[in-house]
Design a protein around this motif. Sequence first.
Motif, PDB file in Angstrom:
ATOM      1  N   ARG A 179      31.209  59.852 -48.299  1.00 48.16           N
ATOM      2  CA  ARG A 179      31.140  60.702 -49.493  1.00 48.16           C
ATOM      3  C   ARG A 179      31.954  60.137 -50.653  1.00 48.16           C
ATOM      4  O   ARG A 179      31.635  60.344 -51.813  1.00 48.16           O
ATOM      5  CB  ARG A 179      31.709  62.096 -49.181  1.00 48.16           C
ATOM      6  N   THR A 236      21.962  60.012 -45.304  1.00 49.59           N
ATOM      7  CA  THR A 236      20.630  60.485 -44.965  1.00 49.59           C
ATOM      8  C   THR A 236      20.616  61.493 -43.820  1.00 49.59           C
ATOM      9  O   THR A 236      20.122  62.609 -43.964  1.00 49.59           O
ATOM     10  CB  THR A 236      19.738  59.279 -44.597  1.00 49.59           C
ATOM     11  N   ALA A 237      21.175  61.099 -42.687  1.00 45.80           N
ATOM     12  CA  ALA A 237      21.037  61.994 -41.529  1.00 45.80           C
ATOM     13  C   ALA A 237      22.153  61.785 -40.531  1.00 45.80           C
ATOM     14  O   ALA A 237      22.679  60.681 -40.384  1.00 45.80           O
ATOM     15  CB  ALA A 237      19.692  61.752 -40.841  1.00 45.80           C
ATOM     16  N   ARG A 255      23.784  56.573 -49.553  1.00 47.25           N
ATOM     17  CA  ARG A 255      23.084  57.851 -49.403  1.00 47.25           C
ATOM     18  C   ARG A 255      23.287  58.337 -47.970  1.00 47.25           C
ATOM     19  O   ARG A 255      23.055  57.586 -47.022  1.00 47.25           O
ATOM     20  CB  ARG A 255      21.587  57.681 -49.701  1.00 47.25           C
ATOM     21  N   GLY A 309      28.024  67.115 -45.308  1.00 52.84           N
ATOM     22  CA  GLY A 309      27.303  66.580 -46.461  1.00 52.84           C
ATOM     23  C   GLY A 309      26.171  65.625 -46.140  1.00 52.84           C
ATOM     24  O   GLY A 309      25.817  64.786 -46.962  1.00 52.84           O
ATOM     25  N   TRP A 310      25.567  65.754 -44.966  1.00 53.10           N
ATOM     26  CA  TRP A 310      24.412  64.925 -44.618  1.00 53.10           C
ATOM     27  C   TRP A 310      23.138  65.668 -44.990  1.00 53.10           C
ATOM     28  O   TRP A 310      23.025  66.873 -44.783  1.00 53.10           O
ATOM     29  CB  TRP A 310      24.428  64.576 -43.120  1.00 53.10           C
ATOM     30  N   GLN A 311      22.153  64.919 -45.479  1.00 51.05           N
ATOM     31  CA  GLN A 311      20.925  65.576 -45.947  1.00 51.05           C
ATOM     32  C   GLN A 311      20.103  66.148 -44.798  1.00 51.05           C
ATOM     33  O   GLN A 311      19.477  67.196 -44.923  1.00 51.05           O
ATOM     34  CB  GLN A 311      20.074  64.574 -46.751  1.00 51.05           C
ATOM     35  N   GLU A 312      20.060  65.446 -43.681  1.00 50.95           N
ATOM     36  CA  GLU A 312      19.269  65.907 -42.542  1.00 50.95           C
ATOM     37  C   GLU A 312      20.087  65.816 -41.272  1.00 50.95           C
ATOM     38  O   GLU A 312      21.145  65.184 -41.246  1.00 50.95           O
ATOM     39  CB  GLU A 312      18.017  65.019 -42.358  1.00 50.95           C
TER      40      GLU A 312
END
Lengths: 394, 394, 394, 394
Positions: free
Chosen positions: A16, A31-32, A29, A49-52
Amino acid sequence: MVGYAFMGAAHSQAWRTVNRVFDLPLHVRMTAVCGRDEANVAAAAARLGWQEHTTDWRSLVTRDDIDLIDVCTPGDSHAEIAIAALAAGKHVLCEKPLANTIAEAREMAAAAARAEANGVRSMCGFNYRRVPAVTLMRRMVADGRIGEIRHIRAVYLQDWITDPQFPLVWRLQKDKAGSGALGDIGAHIIDLTQFVSGQRITGVTALTETFVKERPLPQASSGLSASTEENGGSGTATGPVTVDDAALFLARLDGGAIATYEATRFATGRKNGLRVEINGSRGSVAFDFERMNELEFYDATEPSGEQGFTRILVTEPDHPYLSAWWPPGHGIGYEHAFTHQARDLVEAIATGGSPTPSFADALQVQLVLDAVIRSADHGSGWTDVEPILAEVAA
Amino acid sequence: MVGYAFMGAAHSQAWRTVNRVFDLPLHVRMTAVCGRDEANVAAAAARLGWQEHTTDWRSLVTRDDIDLIDVCTPGDSHAEIAIAALAAGKHVLCEKPLANTIAEAREMAAAAARAEANGVRSMCGFNYRRVPAVTLMRRMVADGRIGEIRHIRAVYLQDWITDPQFPLVWRLQKDKAGSGALGDIGAHIIDLTQFVSGQRITGVTALTETFVKERPLPQASSGLSASTEENGGSGTATGPVTVDDAALFLARLDGGAIATYEATRFATGRKNGLRVEINGSRGSVAFDFERMNELEFYDATEPSGEQGFTRILVTEPDHPYLSAWWPPGHGIGYEHAFTHQARDLVEAIATGGSPTPSFADALQVQLVLDAVIRSADHGSGWTDVEPILAEVAA
Amino acid sequence: MVGYAFMGAAHSQAWRTVNRVFDLPLHVRMTAVCGRDEANVAAAAARLGWQEHTTDWRSLVTRDDIDLIDVCTPGDSHAEIAIAALAAGKHVLCEKPLANTIAEAREMAAAAARAEANGVRSMCGFNYRRVPAVTLMRRMVADGRIGEIRHIRAVYLQDWITDPQFPLVWRLQKDKAGSGALGDIGAHIIDLTQFVSGQRITGVTALTETFVKERPLPQASSGLSASTEENGGSGTATGPVTVDDAALFLARLDGGAIATYEATRFATGRKNGLRVEINGSRGSVAFDFERMNELEFYDATEPSGEQGFTRILVTEPDHPYLSAWWPPGHGIGYEHAFTHQARDLVEAIATGGSPTPSFADALQVQLVLDAVIRSADHGSGWTDVEPILAEVAA
Amino acid sequence: MVGYAFMGAAHSQAWRTVNRVFDLPLHVRMTAVCGRDEANVAAAAARLGWQEHTTDWRSLVTRDDIDLIDVCTPGDSHAEIAIAALAAGKHVLCEKPLANTIAEAREMAAAAARAEANGVRSMCGFNYRRVPAVTLMRRMVADGRIGEIRHIRAVYLQDWITDPQFPLVWRLQKDKAGSGALGDIGAHIIDLTQFVSGQRITGVTALTETFVKERPLPQASSGLSASTEENGGSGTATGPVTVDDAALFLARLDGGAIATYEATRFATGRKNGLRVEINGSRGSVAFDFERMNELEFYDATEPSGEQGFTRILVTEPDHPYLSAWWPPGHGIGYEHAFTHQARDLVEAIATGGSPTPSFADALQVQLVLDAVIRSADHGSGWTDVEPILAEVAA
């Protein structure tokens, strides 16, 4: 990222933060994240704070929009995940110790060497190398400021399991953790001292001990946070501790230095007492992680009446990594080393460099651990560290 | 007193001071000092406050007006002088290490045991036991304040021979000194840790090293003060260093503790760095001679949020020996331990007590040194410490 | 010597030791000690090593076989004894503070100046100047190692009267002691900082406080050792504390430095916490008496990445006074400063030098104390330090 | 957020991190950052993670999708921005010092009091209150662990302008910064000591100094990072330093404590040396920001032979804020205090609490600063701190 406990949280903070603090050619980024329990990993993804999120690490390895796999699981799954990721052309950051067995570690180093030839990068997470005071220590030693190295003394002292009622968490089970204090924290001081001194351990004589041989079975735990109250449960069921509580060894290094090492979880009052001192013919350096923003340096070339250990507050802009942070005197914390690790890895990926410590470096640490165990198991006799095979080292 | 160099000066300060500071049933008279060189010993007598001087130690042993012989010579003459003195019914204070060989040490311990039966007292000069912070450490451990002992880590770090041009003084010659850092300073940490822990070393694995193998022959030297300039002379003649520069060993103790030891004269920047830390199930204690008026104590039974190492300034009236000295916060120095040693010996003589460390205690330290050497000479294999024979221990 | 309590004991240790450690042109004979109580002074003479004792200090002043009078009494009798001794042609060592009033101090300084013209020496016992680390600090500042001085911060922290039941000993009575923490320990940091900086205080703004205003009358006490239990007695009778418990002041010095000072007996946990830090344009020095064998030095001319406070262990042969003592790393204690003071005084007498601090120096400290009291008594307004009159300073 | 230099970077790190580490009822969205230079603020937004940027702070105040304005500008613009934001119903976090003048500070406090009545929250950024060791110190004092407070000694020592060629940055200009070391760092120790002690300063006597009165004009600078090389330019143009380099003062507090304070930018070698010690009737606490993960605690109720300053490593789960971070012994850094500040503010907003320090608290600090300046300007006479008017305090 695979795994989201203690190491996962530290790595997430690094991912982050790295582009917010450092100027880098690539932007990370997140991602997951992957974990075994659907609900827990979903919560972790939201929190960290992970997107997936997913429960299938194999799905991460094959995704086109993922370039880097960060392995933060216990040691028993490192080899399978890392090798699969490398084979799929993903860069890999793998937590230490590299693996639980020498065989696995050799396979991983071989896979990394093959991948490297294809421009795929790998790195092992010996984070303490990126504490600025440690990096500075390395720099000063490499610059000859302490001359020829005579002595290394390194301890890594913790006390989180002194209570016999502390439960039998995964770090106390050989099948999951490989070894105890030795692999968990002893590996850090092996890597750190070799990194700083530029020398490698060639042989050891060792002694290990398990003070508390049976412990209550845990109900649940993650990271180091498992407390007796939270996990001890009814206290009726217990199981055997199958790893060392403490490991002590003496060593010789290939540059002529001799060394003492101690890793223990029974040093009452020492919470994360990673301390290293190196004495050379022209000076000495000393570091204590409990005061991680300081480096002590003794310069034996100063006028004799003015010699002494200088407490360098490692917070100046010309100290490693620190021009990106706060003004002098405004110290940094534990997780910053992970951010620095992320910075160096991202930079290596972007510029085509070879990040260190490599899997081969981590294999070598593993071989030292192995020699320690063999010595301890055979009456503390002198035991040579096995060489890394040529095909791997290349 | 036989010998008047470094140890002789320290002992003289103690004998001059002991009755001025402590209330004792006997008053010390400093009758005579002995040395090999007539002129030098005469000057020493005048300087240090001895009424007479002689070059014949045998003359002291037979004098009726002398009750106590204080042996401050190098280790190769300890046995002969001490045994003769004991045979003549004189109390004996003998500097450490007790002797240069196990055979001599055994004879001395046997002589001391025989003399003890006749009310003749003997004591070996492990002065660091009488540093108040060390005595306090012993008291706290004996009182159970740190619980069951798990770990001992002890180092004795000096740096006075890091310069390869430092001359080949007697302390670097095996025939005079017996061993190098091991016997000179390693003996101190063996005795100190056994004293404080109440446990005895049962086995070791060891490693020794001589970094500088050839040195200039000295012109003259005494104590530790021989400097290169004073002694190096023309620099043409050199001789082999026949003792260890550094000795490292791991140990097990009879109460279950495991330990690391390091004694070296090559720890650049550490002048007299005798440091000991002991971790137990309920707490820890730590001592550093460079801050000899302090003891660090960790009490794991305090509320968890308030635990930490407490820096006890060992200058209070209820600390050992200190009610006789200055107000709180007014520290004492190196030689005070010798005054305390003199105090305890005089008191034991006056009251018929058995002073410690006895020659048997000192023999046991010698046996540990011997095990260290044997291990180091045989591939660092595990080596048991030989038992003190029953007739001696009794 | 007149007086045999705390200071008398420290001075006696110095007189006994000075010729045993230092090579001096004169040999000290400890002729006689004087005190008010016949039995007590007789016991003190025997204990401390004085050949004779007396209850009449005037008899000492007139004896031909006495060359030096050492005044260790409370401040209210300093002037009378010292002036009589000087008039009789005796060298005088007088404990600090020089006197309880400016008028007395001026008379003493005048008497000393007259005596000096006749080869009679006088010195005031600001012993901390002779702590080797302090002398070294002075030397480094004088050598320009810290450049132009900007800041001085000095505290002298004790805690021996925090208990309201601690009795009303003479040090808490204005008629005997002159002032409280201010004159007793504040005087030390005034002298020490002026000595080290080479600058003199020109003006102050001050604040004093007496936290406990009434205390039990003591039954008996000497030195600082009076404890509540020993002295508190029935606790029915009390008396007013007539001196300050704490004194705080800001100051300007004649070389441009600004300074903070604090002297207190209510700093719980600080036993003899004399701490001084001086910041200059090129570096800084810092000293803490609780670690009296150390000096911290910051050299702002070193490479920026290597700057830091260097902990100089002040035990090397080329440090002040220390070639006479033990090998490096073997620290000294509180009373050694008195031995050094004795050494310098004896040497000055033998060689015809003028020992420092002179009575004029001590008068100047007294004038600072006076300015502090006047400021504190008048709303903390800025108060100039009165000049020493020309006839005295000459 | 308005402003993006040193403080802006620290605040941004806090806003990015707070929801990742703490469980909070609200989730922070980093909507927009404002600065004067379009290009610079655009770069800062991208770097620090803000979704938008603007050069018009007024546009932020009126946006519906913004709930909180974070003011990180120099002190001369605090009042205008904060008052406008509060009037628009936005919660406000304002950096310290609250304002450059008492008049502005009073207006701000009044505006905050009015807004508070409407549920709009305000807080001043005295971040050091949220260093866990400081919060713990506050808790221990409030719990009576040190008893009645006698002494406070506080210093804030920096050295970043000791070089006379360091340029005349905005922090050295009175119209922008209000005052020098006093308002910049002196304000921190005033707030911190009042917070920890629970007492307020009632009067002072003070001394200020500007050592270097003329400096080169800067070319550009931000934060504290302006170096001579970067900014000194041709060195031909200079300007007057219109603020203090150092401020010293003595104080009385409303609970009976007396105190010394020193704030300086000329303490060579001290980088961010915020140190506070408080002595009470039952114990003492001491803190040094250069070792921000430690708190020293002296408990005078322990057995006398075991008393000493305990170094509490403030990294345990039951220490303030730390259960959210890493395992024991894994320290945190400077910016964490900002994350804790963000956490407490977000929680107060979510739960309807009143965050502290309030603008009224910050006004009171300002009144102390004002008393210091008045005393220093008027011969260091005793100067009472003006009261906060009733309408504001309510």
